[in-house]
Design an enzyme around this catalytic site. Structure first.
Site, PDB file in Angstrom:
ATOM      1  N   LYS A   8       4.845  59.733  26.498  1.00  0.00           N
ATOM      2  CA  LYS A   8       4.183  60.187  25.264  1.00  0.00           C
ATOM      3  C   LYS A   8       4.927  61.413  24.738  1.00  0.00           C
ATOM      4  CE  LYS A   8       0.786  57.219  26.019  1.00  0.00           C
ATOM      5  NZ  LYS A   8       0.683  55.953  25.243  1.00  0.00           N
ATOM      6  N   SER A  65       3.420  51.787  22.229  1.00  0.00           N
ATOM      7  CA  SER A  65       2.698  53.024  21.923  1.00  0.00           C
ATOM      8  C   SER A  65       3.581  54.120  21.339  1.00  0.00           C
ATOM      9  CB  SER A  65       2.007  53.552  23.182  1.00  0.00           C
ATOM     10  OG  SER A  65       2.967  53.960  24.142  1.00  0.00           O
TER      11      SER A  65
END
Length: 326
Positions: A181, A111
C-alpha cells in the site's frame, strides 16, 4: 746412420708432411683442428677444462622442464564437478541479498492500480531499515499482515520448487501474507477524508491525481477521521480507492487501522518485471508541500521552550544569591 735415424724417428712420432713451396712443416698436434665451419661448432660444444660438465646442467634443466610440463599438463577439474559449488555459491548470495538487501514481490490484486498492475514484480529495499530508516509519507511499502487483514484471502499451496525459490528470494513468497500500500500518514499525523475528499494530512489537502486510479474518489466509499496516528505506526491506503481493503476498513482491529513500523518489510522502489512496465516508484510531490509537517515542526519549539524554563529559573536564583549573600 741415416736409415737408423729414420727408423728411430718413425717409431716415436708420426712422419711429417713434406714441405713444399717453402711452407713450414706442421706438427702432428695440429690435426685436432678442423675446417673453419666445423671448428666453431666443435669449440662451442667442447667443454673446457675449467668449466663444469654441461651434460649435468642440461640433464637438470631437462628434468625441470619435464616436471613443469607435467604440472602444466594436469587436466582441469571437470565442469560438472564444479557446477554444484557454483550453484551453492549462487544460492548463498541470493539468500543474503534477499535477507539484507533487496527482495522481489509479486502484485496479486488490483488494489494499487494504476501505479501497479496485477502480475507486476517490484523490488523492495530491505537495506535502509537496518540503518534506522522509517517509512515516509507517499512511499509504497510492503508489510506483513498486522492481523486479520487477509483472513478472507485464500493462500494457494506452493509446490516444493516454489518453496525453495521463494526461500532464497528468486520468487515471491506464496506462504507469507504480505500487503502493498501507499503510506498516507505517519506517527504523530492526523489524517481524515470526508465525502468525495480530498484526503487531508495535518489539515493539508493532498493532490492525488497523479496516482489515484482514474475515476475513483479520494475517500472511495469509506469516509474516515479525523484519526490521530500513534507514534511508531502508519496509515496506509491503496491507489485504487474503490478496490482496496486498507486502513479504512480495519479500524475495528488493533491499532484502529494503523500498521506498526515493525511490520514493514521495506519500500518498493521500482517495477522490475515485465520489462515493458519498468519504472521507478517516487514519492509524489504533494507529500512535500509546505505545512504538512506543521505538527512535527511545532514539537522542537515546544521542547525548546520547556528546556529554557529551567535555565531561566536557575539564572534568577543565581543572581538573587549574588545580591543577597548570607
Amino acid at each position: 746412420m741415416g736409415d737408423l735415424a729414420v727408423g728411430a724417428r718413425s717409431g716415436t712420432e708420426e712422419p711429417e708432411e713434406p714441405a713444399g713451396r717453402g711452407e713450414p712443416t706442421r706438427p702432428a698436434a695440429s690435426s685436432v683442428h678442423q675446417s673453419p665451419a666445423r671448428s666453431g661448432a666443435q669449440a662451442q660444444s667442447s667443454p673446457s677444462a675449467d668449466s663444469p660438465d654441461r651434460s649435468d646442467t642440461l640433464d637438470m634443466s631437462a628434468g625441470k622442464e619435464v616436471s613443469g610440463g607435467m604440472k602444466k599438463a594436469k587436466k582441469p577439474r571437470a565442469f560438472w564437478k564444479e557446477l554444484p559449488i557454483l550453484i551453492g555459491i549462487a544460492l548463498l548470495l541470493a539468500l543474503l541479498i534477499k535477507t539484507f538487501l533487496v527482495q522481489a514481490f509479486s502484485i496479486p490484486s488490483d488494489s494499487m492500480q494504476d501505479t501497479l498492475q496485477r502480475g507486476d514484480r517490484v523490488l523492495v529495499d530491505k537495506l535502509t531499515p537496518w540503518f534506522g530508516s522509517k517509512p515516509q509519507r507517499g512511499e509504497v511499502v510492503v508489510f506483513h499482515d498486522p492481523g486479520g487483514w487477509l483472513n478472507e484471502t485464500p493462500t494457494p499451496e506452493p509446490n516444493p520448487v516454489q518453496k525453495v525459490l521463494s526461500f532464497i528470494g528468486l520468487m515471491p513468497s506464496a506462504e507469507e501474507k504480505d500487503l502493498i500500500k501507499r503510506v498516507i500518514a505517519v506517527g504523530g499525523d492526523t489524517v481524515e477524508c470526508h465525502g468525495t475528499g480530498p484526503v487531508k494530512v495535518n489539515g493539508k489537502a493532498l493532490d492525488e491525481d497523479s496516482y489515484v486510479f482514474p475515476g475513483a474518489t479520494p475517500c472511495g466509499d469509506r469516509a474516515f477521521g479525523p484519526i490521530h496516528v500513534p507514534k511508531g505506526r502508519i496509515w496506509v491506503m491503496g491507489d485504487h480507492r474503490d478496490d482496496s481493503l486498507d486502513s479504512r476498513y480495519h479500524q475495528n482491529l488493533k491499532g484502529n487501522g494503523t500498521v506498526s513500523e515493525n511490520e514493514v518489510v521495506g519500500r518498493a522502489f521500482t517495477i522490475a518485471w515485465p520489462v515493458n512496465r519498468w519504472a521507478t516508484l517516487p514519492v509524489p510531490d504533494t507529500f512535500d508541500q509546505p505545512g504538512i509537517n506543521k505538527a512535527m515542526a511545532a514539537t522542537p519549539a515546544a521542547l525548546g521552550l520547556a528546556g529554557a524554563v529551567p535555565i531561566v529559573i536557575w539564572r534568577r536564583r543565581r543572581l538573587t544569591g549574588t545580591r543577597n549573600p548570607r
